[in-house]
Each structure stands twice: as structure tokens, then as C-alpha cells.
Design a protein around this motif. Structure first.
Motif, PDB file in Angstrom:
ATOM      1  N   UNK A 191       0.937  -1.118   0.302  1.00 48.12           N
ATOM      2  CA  UNK A 191      -0.085   0.055  -0.070  1.00 48.12           C
ATOM      3  C   UNK A 191       0.991   1.225   0.001  1.00 48.12           C
ATOM      4  N   UNK A 192       0.453   2.243  -0.921  1.00 47.36           N
ATOM      5  CA  UNK A 192       1.337   3.313  -0.942  1.00 47.36           C
ATOM      6  C   UNK A 192       0.452   4.570  -0.769  1.00 47.36           C
ATOM      7  N   UNK A 193       0.986   5.662  -0.227  1.00 49.22           N
ATOM      8  CA  UNK A 193       0.340   6.894  -0.206  1.00 49.22           C
ATOM      9  C   UNK A 193       1.098   7.921  -1.267  1.00 49.22           C
ATOM     10  N   UNK A 194       0.055   8.891  -1.896  1.00 55.04           N
ATOM     11  CA  UNK A 194       0.681   9.553  -3.073  1.00 55.04           C
ATOM     12  C   UNK A 194       1.398  10.928  -2.613  1.00 55.04           C
ATOM     13  N   UNK A 195       2.144  10.751  -1.985  1.00 49.55           N
ATOM     14  CA  UNK A 195       3.196  11.907  -1.424  1.00 49.55           C
ATOM     15  C   UNK A 195       3.632  12.654  -2.505  1.00 49.55           C
ATOM     16  N   UNK A 196       4.014  11.772  -3.705  1.00 43.29           N
ATOM     17  CA  UNK A 196       4.357  12.715  -4.853  1.00 43.29           C
ATOM     18  C   UNK A 196       3.631  13.676  -5.516  1.00 43.29           C
ATOM     19  N   UNK A 197       2.123  13.603  -5.183  1.00 40.83           N
ATOM     20  CA  UNK A 197       1.230  14.263  -5.700  1.00 40.83           C
ATOM     21  C   UNK A 197       1.321  15.749  -4.838  1.00 40.83           C
ATOM     22  N   UNK A 426       5.029   7.162  -0.627  1.00 38.92           N
ATOM     23  CA  UNK A 426       5.381   6.617   0.602  1.00 38.92           C
ATOM     24  C   UNK A 426       4.634   5.147   0.652  1.00 38.92           C
ATOM     25  N   UNK A 427       5.603   4.185   0.686  1.00 44.26           N
ATOM     26  CA  UNK A 427       5.158   3.007   1.150  1.00 44.26           C
ATOM     27  C   UNK A 427       4.875   2.556   2.501  1.00 44.26           C
ATOM     28  N   UNK A 428       3.466   2.156   2.759  1.00 46.94           N
ATOM     29  CA  UNK A 428       3.055   2.420   4.255  1.00 46.94           C
ATOM     30  C   UNK A 428       2.929   0.751   4.694  1.00 46.94           C
ATOM     31  N   UNK A 429       2.906  -0.185   3.972  1.00 48.73           N
ATOM     32  CA  UNK A 429       2.646  -1.619   4.352  1.00 48.73           C
ATOM     33  C   UNK A 429       3.972  -2.242   5.338  1.00 48.73           C
ATOM     34  N   UNK A 430       3.490  -2.909   6.164  1.00 48.71           N
ATOM     35  CA  UNK A 430       4.603  -3.442   7.008  1.00 48.71           C
ATOM     36  C   UNK A 430       3.809  -4.801   7.429  1.00 48.71           C
ATOM     37  N   UNK A 431       4.775  -5.862   7.346  1.00 47.98           N
ATOM     38  CA  UNK A 431       4.056  -7.067   7.696  1.00 47.98           C
ATOM     39  C   UNK A 431       4.688  -7.470   8.940  1.00 47.98           C
ATOM     40  N   UNK A 432       3.985  -6.745   9.877  1.00 46.00           N
ATOM     41  CA  UNK A 432       4.112  -6.933  11.514  1.00 46.00           C
ATOM     42  C   UNK A 432       2.689  -6.857  12.028  1.00 46.00           C
ATOM     43  N   UNK A 433       2.900  -7.479  13.277  1.00 39.96           N
ATOM     44  CA  UNK A 433       1.681  -7.396  14.100  1.00 39.96           C
ATOM     45  C   UNK A 433       1.389  -5.941  14.988  1.00 39.96           C
ATOM     46  N   UNK A 434       2.379  -5.572  15.523  1.00 36.83           N
ATOM     47  CA  UNK A 434       2.481  -4.321  16.274  1.00 36.83           C
ATOM     48  C   UNK A 434       2.192  -3.260  15.699  1.00 36.83           C
ATOM     49  N   UNK A 435       1.051  -2.801  15.238  1.00 32.53           N
ATOM     50  CA  UNK A 435       1.007  -1.552  14.392  1.00 32.53           C
ATOM     51  C   UNK A 435      -0.615  -1.433  14.063  1.00 32.53           C
ATOM     52  N   UNK A 436      -0.730  -0.302  13.140  1.00 31.96           N
ATOM     53  CA  UNK A 436      -2.308  -0.098  12.960  1.00 31.96           C
ATOM     54  C   UNK A 436      -2.852  -1.125  11.594  1.00 31.96           C
ATOM     55  N   UNK A 437      -3.660  -1.843  11.943  1.00 30.97           N
ATOM     56  CA  UNK A 437      -4.411  -2.703  11.077  1.00 30.97           C
ATOM     57  C   UNK A 437      -4.771  -1.647   9.834  1.00 30.97           C
ATOM     58  N   UNK A 438      -4.342  -2.067   8.559  1.00 31.75           N
ATOM     59  CA  UNK A 438      -4.884  -1.774   7.368  1.00 31.75           C
ATOM     60  C   UNK A 438      -6.346  -1.582   7.217  1.00 31.75           C
ATOM     61  N   UNK A 439      -7.362  -0.809   7.234  1.00 33.92           N
ATOM     62  CA  UNK A 439      -8.783  -1.201   7.216  1.00 33.92           C
ATOM     63  C   UNK A 439      -9.194  -1.458   5.802  1.00 33.92           C
ATOM     64  N   UNK A 440      -8.870  -2.312   5.118  1.00 39.28           N
ATOM     65  CA  UNK A 440      -9.248  -3.087   3.942  1.00 39.28           C
ATOM     66  C   UNK A 440      -9.429  -4.473   4.145  1.00 39.28           C
ATOM     67  N   UNK A 441     -10.566  -4.795   3.170  1.00 35.02           N
ATOM     68  CA  UNK A 441     -11.000  -6.249   3.138  1.00 35.02           C
ATOM     69  C   UNK A 441     -10.858  -6.688   1.725  1.00 35.02           C
ATOM     70  N   UNK A 442     -10.069  -7.775   1.377  1.00 38.16           N
ATOM     71  CA  UNK A 442      -9.901  -8.316   0.043  1.00 38.16           C
ATOM     72  C   UNK A 442     -10.963  -9.336  -0.098  1.00 38.16           C
TER      73      UNK A 442
END
Length: 844
Positions: A191-197, A426-442
Motif C-alpha cells: 500500500x502506498x500514499x501519493x506523497x508525490x502528488x 510512501x510505502x506504508x505496508x509493514x508485515x508486522x503485528x504491532x501496528x495499526x491494521x490497514x482497514x481494507x478487506x480483500x
């Protein structure tokens, strides 16, 4: 007998009094002018260190001063509480990350309260709590709705042992910082945030940050990295795969195009992938390239290796000139077009590669035309100058040559001038437990579906295990399995969590406004924002500050906030340093000693445990790795919080490093006791002391100006001067009043002593609620000047005279000096030279 200030009795008593009175609670509805003072919030590691103490003391002095000057002050505290250290503790100590984190917060909160900081604890937050990160999830979905969030495949650093993505900073010498495993380059959906915009806005906005350090603005400017360059195409010759006969390249140095000796592509470039299908050796080489990380430092320092594809590219300015085409391990697909041309004479990476593969090295930039044939040896020449050996470009300056090549490329149709940015999304994905869950369902049918806001927060499951490497959320038997919000079919939660930099990109807004039902109330938040004074280490000068600036602008674009810059004032304080102590064991490993494990001697230091000598190393930033940290707890136990605070403000300018020393803290303790003695109640005799009154009012004005400028060491110096003047002054009403005023001007710095002295004098209320002393402007004006008396050009005496005294009076005063009369021995001066308000020179 004069009493002594007892900090151990006074400090907890006054801290309790402030808490009971709610002294430091910010009132959103106050009509006073608002002042937001904030220090960068800490990670709850379990212990505060002297660096924290210095940082928070600076902010505290300013916050207390602003309250005294009539402001409604917001000075909050919270915890940047997600991140890898908690997961490491879970693995090593068999504890839950939440338990470990909350225990540390409790311990650090108690330490901070002992130091008497004027903090609004009612607004305390921790980013690991659902009542914080649930609102962060809502903001993420707002950005998603406005097209500022997207998902794509990206090359990442993969730790095959810990089974997680590593940030570039976590890759050390090509290995995972915790596991030590060789890092691999993998493609993962991120997941990325469009900081370049916002690149243009972020860059241009720096111009308006007048109260930021220039060095920080320059660091951000370089990180954003706007540059003008040329995007162009090489024609490819040889056995080219179908549809791959052109190679697009971008360069910021088109002026060096006649110095090219090769072209290179990334192992994941579409052309490389097509070639690898028919070339097993190339496929093997590409796999080896992928077994290195993506960290820029690693890419730059690793051995430069390439694979000659056998293809060649045609130089765009000379159809008879072709260059070999390599697949190279230092070219990354995620940067630019995944293809470069190499100019060995003027780029060290290209030079290393060219030497390895015996490629030509041609100088095309020289400091002057006369040095055009100066050879290139082991180092590329990166100096500016004029273009040489470049046909129609010869003699042009670098910028002129860039423009000329771009103009030729556009005219002939093989390239286009364009503006590019060093900044990446800005790549914001982290494959970790102790962080804010990304609120998306696949969902297999609907794709990536946002979690409905009425289902927020998406809370982390508590029943997780760290026995197996990797992300526990992936392995959880139930948490990730949910119905699709759109179609109701079986679906899966996103198991990546957000980069912890997201947590710190908006916490200052939540401090300003904390409604239960939304992240913040816009009207309330905008009363406080932007933060008037932000204080923290320069190590956060790029990423944290850049991401916070982006996040604020993103919220403005979504209509949630109308603030562009989050911090109008920024101050980066120096580090607290301490000398290091070490020894070497039989295996040659360095063994570090903590300060309390060492006894200093007249000729060095010895280990307390063995009595053997240890080496006294450099004075360095306090760090756990070198064990040269000083725990403030025992120091406060011995000397009290006010002495520690005073030492943190003394001597060293706040932007410079502060060396910790026992002598320094003992000196601070002695001055605290001296202040206590000076502020004892005395019967006030009649009479004025105009000289002391002038010094007092100048000190009040000077200390105020220095605190506003964060020049705390200068303020401390002025307080020392005033204390000396009060001590030397004869008893008078002025002296008694000056001692009482002294209590108020030291109150932001040594607040416990000030409260104790204020109460001892019988004054009403808390000094924390008192106003800053008023200044009589007339007493700030020099109405007396020092006149130098010279005899034959040599200084012999000085006298004080009213400013503007006329020449005859100054001459008479000079001739009345005892020292002058002795020198003249009854002679009349031949000539008298008078410079008004400065000197009288008697020529005998």
C-alpha cells in the motif's frame, strides 16, 4: 541559620498541588491568545534518558513562560507506541507487545512527572490504543476515498528468517538487523500514499517556514529533489526480443551524453526478463541480483556487477556510435525507468563498473578548457566546469550544455525535457503485528474494499503467538476471515499494518482536539494549529517532518482541515553526550562499560568490578549500544529535579551538544541553593537602589527575550548576573523587591523552588499562575555612560557620567580624578580632547 532547600520534600508536594489545581490543562474555550508548544513524543522503551530530559525541559520552560505572559498554552504528552521493539520483546521475553508497551508507558510517565513538567496529562494518548488508531484508520479511508491511497507490486527488502519486509534502515551490510540473514529483493503487493502528488507544494512550502533551521529545510529540499532532466530513447541493435527495440532512459546530466560508455538495465526490467527466458546464465545472474536489498546505501557500496547481454544501443547523437548493454546489479526497477547510461568519468559507480569490465573512460567536464586532457584515475571527477570532448557542446557551462542537449532532443524527436523528483510515493505496508491494521478487506469478486466506518476500529487480536517467524496476523485462525462488506461472500482482512510514521504524522492534531466520534473537530483543532513551537532531534529532520507536512496537506485536500503547514516553528536541540569507557576481550571484541561501572582516576579510569584499567573513549551521543547513558532517576534522587533542569539549560547553547558531567550537576545544585538563600524573606528597609532597579528590569526583559528565542543558556547567564547584583546590593526596598521578582523569572526553569519560595514569602496562589514581571521601559535606557580618562593617549581611569554631559563638565570631572592629579603633578594639560559620552584625553 539559613535554611536549605529540600527538593525531596518540596517537589512531590508542588507537583500534587499543580495536579489538584489542574494548572496545566488547556482550555479550548479560553479567550486568551493560544500557544501550542510540543516536543516530539517518545517511544516507550521503558526509561527516559538525559536526551529526553533536555528536550522536555526546553519545551517546559517555554510553555511555563507563555502561561506567565498571558497565553492559553497547550503542552501535551503522549507515546509513539507501535513498532518492532515491542515485537522483539515479545519474541525474546515471551510477553505480549501490548503488556510490554503499557508497562513501559507507566514507568516513563512516572519519570516525567518527577521532573515537574507542565504537561496537560488529560490529553495523553498512546498510538497503540484503539481509541487512537481507530481514528487513524478512518483518516486512511478518507485518503483512500480521495485517490491518495493505492496498492501495487513493489520491490522490498525481505528477511527470509524473520519472514518480514525490512525498511532500508534495517538492512545492515546486506543483512537483516535482527536475524543477521542475507536480505533478498522480492516483489510484494504494498500500500502506498501519493506523497508525490504534493511534491511541488512540499518543496515550495519550505520558503514560508521562516522559523525553521536552514539546515532542516535544505535536507528536506534535497530529499524531495526537484531536478530538470532528459527522458530519451536509445535504439537497440542485435537479436532483440519482439517489441523491445527501444530503451527509455532518464538522466539529470544530459550534458555528459558524449561521455557515455555503456547502458545498463535492472534485473527486473521487461527487456531483461525477456532475455532471461532464452539465456539461463542471465536468469541466474538476475536471481543473484534479487538476493540483495533495495537500500540505497547497500546498492551504492556493493560490488558493481553486470551481465553483457550482447545487445548494443545506438547513441542518439551519432548513429555510427553504439554502446554495450548490460544487466547490472546497481540499477533498480523502482527508480526512474529501470535503465541508465553510464558516464564513468564523472560518476564513481559508473567508473567502478567501467574499470571492472574494461570500458572506455572519457572526460567530458573539466574545471577549465586547459584541463580537458587531465586523466581520470581512481576517482570520478564530480566538479563543475565546462564541457570538453563533446563536439557541439565544447566550451559551454554545464547548465548551458544541459539546455542545449534537451533542445536538440526535442527538435529531433528522440527525447523530451522533463522535471523529475527524487521523492517516491510512501510505502506504508509493514508485515508486522504491532501496528495499526490497514482497514481494507480483500474479496475475490469485489477486490480491495474499505472497511465500513461504522465497523472501526479494526482492533488487533490479543491471542497471537510469536513462536514462529513472520506476521502473526497471517496465521491467526479467525481474525482475518470476514464477509465482504459489498457482496457478503467470504473475504480476507488485510494483514499488513501501517508504517509507524503514519502514527506520528497526525498525533499533534489529536492532541488539539479529541472527540470520541471522529479523529478531531476541525474548528477546535484549527484554534491551536499550526504548532507554534515544535522541538525535537535533527534525526527526524527528513522523514517524520516530511510525512507530517504531507499528511496535513492531504487532510486539507480531503476537506477535513484547512491547515497547510503543521509546525510554524521548529527547533532541533543538540544531543546530551558522555564519554565512553571500553575494554577488549581475548577475541578482540569491544566490551563497553556504563558510567556507574567505572571509577575515574587521576590518570584514567578503572572498572569497579575488577579494579583493572579501562580505556576512556570519545565523548559521544548517549546510546544504549555504548552504555554511556545516564539514568536521570538516581540524579534526581540525589540533587532534585530543579538542579537537573537547571543543568540542562546552562552553559551549552541549546542547539549544540551538551556534555554531561558530575561537576556540572553539582554546580547546578549549588546555584539552586543560592537562589533559595537569595529569596528568603527580609524586612524591607526604606530607600531605593537605582542601579539594582536598572539591572533588575534589564534582566526581566533580557530573560524574556532569550526564552522566546530559545536561547536558554543566555537567559541563565542573565539570571546569574542578577543574582550576583542582588547579593552585592545593600539592604533596601529595591533589593527585597528584586529578590521576589527573581522568584518569578526563575519559575519556568526551577518551578519547585519557585513555588516553595513564593509560599515562604506568603504570596497568594501558585507562582505557576503568576504573571511575568512588568518592565519599566525607562529603566532599560542607559542614562549613565562610562567615560574613559586618558593621559597622553593611555587609559588611566574611568568615571560614570550622565548621558549627554557637556564638554566643560566632562573636562572638569577628568581633572578631578585622583589618579589623573597624581600623574599631572600640578601641571596644566597642554590640550584636552573630549569625545562626548566616550572619553577625555589629557595631553600633558
Amino acid at each position: 541559620m539559613t535554611s536549605r532547600f529540600n527538593p525531596h520534600a518540596a517537589e512531590p508536594r508542588w507537583q500534587a498541588a499543580w495536579e489538584e489545581a489542574g494548572s496545566f490543562r488547556a482550555n479550548d474555550a479560553s479567550p486568551k491568545p493560544k500557544s501550542y508548544v510540543l516536543e516530539m513524543f517518545p517511544y516507550p522503551s521503558g526509561r527516559i534518558h538525559m536526551g529526553h530530559v533536555r528536550n522536555y525541559t526546553m519545551g517546559d520552560v517555554l510553555a511555563r513562560f507563555r502561561r506567565m505572559t498571558g497565553h492559553e498554552v497547550l503542552h501535551p504528552m503522549g507515546w509513539d507506541a507501535f513498532g518492532m521493539p515491542a515485537e522483539n520483546a515479545a519474541m525474546e521475553k515471551k510477553v505480549h507487545p501490548g503488556d510490554w508497551t503499557r508497562q513501559n508507558i507507566a514507568a516513563m510517565r512516572a519519570q516525567l512527572k518527577r521532573l515537574g513538567f507542565a504537561l496537560d496529562w488529560s490529553r495523553e494518548l498512546a498510538t497503540c490504543e484503539p481509541d487512537y488508531y481507530g481514528h487513524e484508520q478512518a483518516l486512511f479511508l478518507d485518503l483512500f476515498k480521495h485517490g491518495l491511497v493505492y496498492r501495487k507490486e513493489s520491490a522490498v527488502n525481505w528477511d527470509p528468517v524473520d519472514m518480514t519486509v525490512l525498511a532500508n534502515e534495517q538492512v545492515i551490510d546486506g543483512r537483516g538487523w535482527r536475524s543477521g540473514a542475507l536480505v533478498e529483493r522480492r516483489k510484494l503487493s504494498q500500500w502506498f500514499l501519493r506523497i508525490t502528488d504534493f511534491a511541488d507544494e512540499l518543496l515550495d512550502g519550505l520558503k514560508g517556514l521562516d522559523h525553521w533551521p536552514d539546515k532542516v529545510k535544505l535536507m528536506q529540499e534535497n530529499w524531495i529533489g526537484r531536478s530538470r532532466g532528459l527522458r530519451f530513447r536509445f535504439a537497440i541493435t542485435g537479436d532483440v526480443p519482439a517489441g523491445q527495440d527501444m530503451l527509455e532512459v532518464f538522466t539529470t546530466r544530459p550534458d555528459t551524453i558524449f561521455g557515455a560508455s555503456f547502458a545498463a538495465i535492472a534485473a527486473d526490467h521487461p527487456l531483461a526478463l525477456a532475455l532471461a527466458e532464452r539465456d539461463a546464465a542471465l536468469a541466474t545472474f538476475a536471481d543473484e541480483c534479487r538476493r540483495t536489498g533495495t537500500a540505497a546505501a547497500e546498492v551504492e557500496t556493493q560490488e558493481k556487477r553486470g551481465y553483457d547481454t550482447g545487445l548494443r544501443v545506438v547513441h542518439p547523437l551519432d548513429p555510427e556510435w553504439t554502446l554495450p548493454l548490460f544487466v547490472a546489479n546497481f540499477v533498480l526497477m523502482d527508480y526512474g525507468t529501470g535503465a541508465v547510461f553510464g558516464v564513468p568519468g564523472h560518476d564513481q559507480r559508473d567508473l567502478d563498473f567501467a574499470r571492472k569490465y574494461q570500458l572506455p573512460v572519457t572526460r567530458v567536464v573539466a574545471t577549465t578548457a586547459d584541463t580537458a586532457d587531465e586523466p581520470i584515475h581512481d576517482e570520478a571527477d564530480t566538479r563543475d566546469g565546462v564541457i570538453v570532448h563533446s563536439r557541439f557542446l565544447d566550451g559551454l557551462k554545464v547548465e548551458e550544455a544541459k539546455a542545449a542537449v534537451i533542445a536538440r532532443a526535442e527538435a529531433d524527436g528522440w527525447g523530451q525535457g522533463t522535471t523529475v523528483w527524487r521523492l517516491r510515493d510512501w510505502g506504508v505496508s509493514r508485515q508486522r503485528y504491532w501496528g495499526t491494521p490497514i482497514p481494507i478487506i480483500h474479496c475475490d469478486s469485489c477486490g480491495a474494499v474499505p472497511v465500513p466506518k461504522d465497523q472501526l476500529p479494526v482492533v488487533l487480536p490479543e491471542d497471537v503467538s510469536f513462536d514462529v517467524p513472520g506476521n502473526p496476523l497471517d496465521r491467526h485462525p479467525t481474525w482475518k476471515h470476514v464477509p465482504c462488506p459489498s457482496c457478503g461472500k467470504d473475504a480476507r482482512r488485510e494483514t499488513d499494518t501501517l508504517d509507524t510514521f503514519v502514527d506520528s504524522s497526525w498525533y499533534f492534531i489529536r492532541f488539539a482536539s479529541q472527540p470520541d466520534d471522529r479523529p478531531f473537530d476541525r474548528a477546535v483543532a484549527e484554534q491551536w494549529l499550526p504548532v507554534g513551537q515544535y522541538i525535537g532531534g535533527v534525526e527526524h529532520a527528513i522523514l517524520h517532518l516530511l510525512y507530517a507536512r504531507f499528511w496535513t496537506r492531504a487532510l486539507r485536500r480531503t476537506g477535513l482541515l484547512d491547515i497547510a503547514e503543521p509546525f510554524s516553528g521548529l527547533f532541533t536541540q543538540g544531543m546530551v553526550t558522555h564519554e565512553t569507557y571500553f575494554d577488549t576481550d581475548e577475541a578482540g571484541r569491544t566490551l563497553w562499560y556504563a558510567p556507574e561501572e567505572v571509577e575515574r582516576t587521576s590518570d584514567g579510569a578503572i572498572a569497579r568490578s575488577s579494579g583493572l584499567p579501562v580505556t576512556v573513549g570519545r565523548v559521544e551521543k548517549m546510546s544504549k549500544s555504548k552504555k554511556n547513558t545516564v539514568d536521570p532517576g538516581p540524579i534526581v534522587d540525589q540533587y532534585g529535579a530543579d538542579a537537573v533542569r537547571w543543568f540542562m539549560l546552562s552553559d551549552s547553547p541549546p542547539e549544540r551538544d551538551l556534555p554531561w558531567s558530575e561537576a556540572g550537576i553539582e554546580g547546578a545544585w549549588r546555584f539552586v541553593q543560592r537562589l533559595w538563600r537569595l529569596t528568603e524573606a527580609n524586612d524591607a528597609p526604606e530607600g531605593e537602589d537605582k542601579d539594582l532597579a536598572r539591572k533588575l528590569h534589564r534582566a526581566v526583559a533580557g530573560v524574556a527575550a532569550d526564552v522566546e528565542a530559545l536561547s536558554f543558556n543566555k537567559a541563565v547567564a542573565k539570571i546569574y548576573e542578577l543574582a550576583n547584583a542582588i547579593e552585592k546590593a545593600a539592604p533596601s526596598a529595591t533589593r527585597t523587591g528584586a529578590a521576589e521578582t527573581l522568584i518569578r523569572i526563575v519559575a519556568p526553569m526551577v518551578p519547585h523552588l519557585a513555588e516553595e519560595a513564593w509560599a515562604r514569602l506568603g504570596r497568594e496562589g501558585l507562582v505557576a499562575d503568576a504573571s511575568w514581571p512588568e518592565v519599566d521601559p525607562a529603566l532599560l535606557v542607559d542614562d549613565e555612560v562610562t567615560i574613559a580618562i586618558q593621559v597622553n593617549g593611555k587609559l588611566r581611569d574611568t568615571i560614570m557620567a550622565p548621558k549627554g554631559t557637556d564638554r566643560p563638565t566632562l573636562e572638569a570631572l577628568a581633572l578631578g580624578s585622583d589618579k589623573v592629579l597624581r600623574l599631572l603633578e600640578g601641571r596644566t594639560p597642554k590640550k584636552v580632547v573630549v569625545v562626548p559620552d566616550r572619553l577625555v584625553n589629557l595631553v600633558a
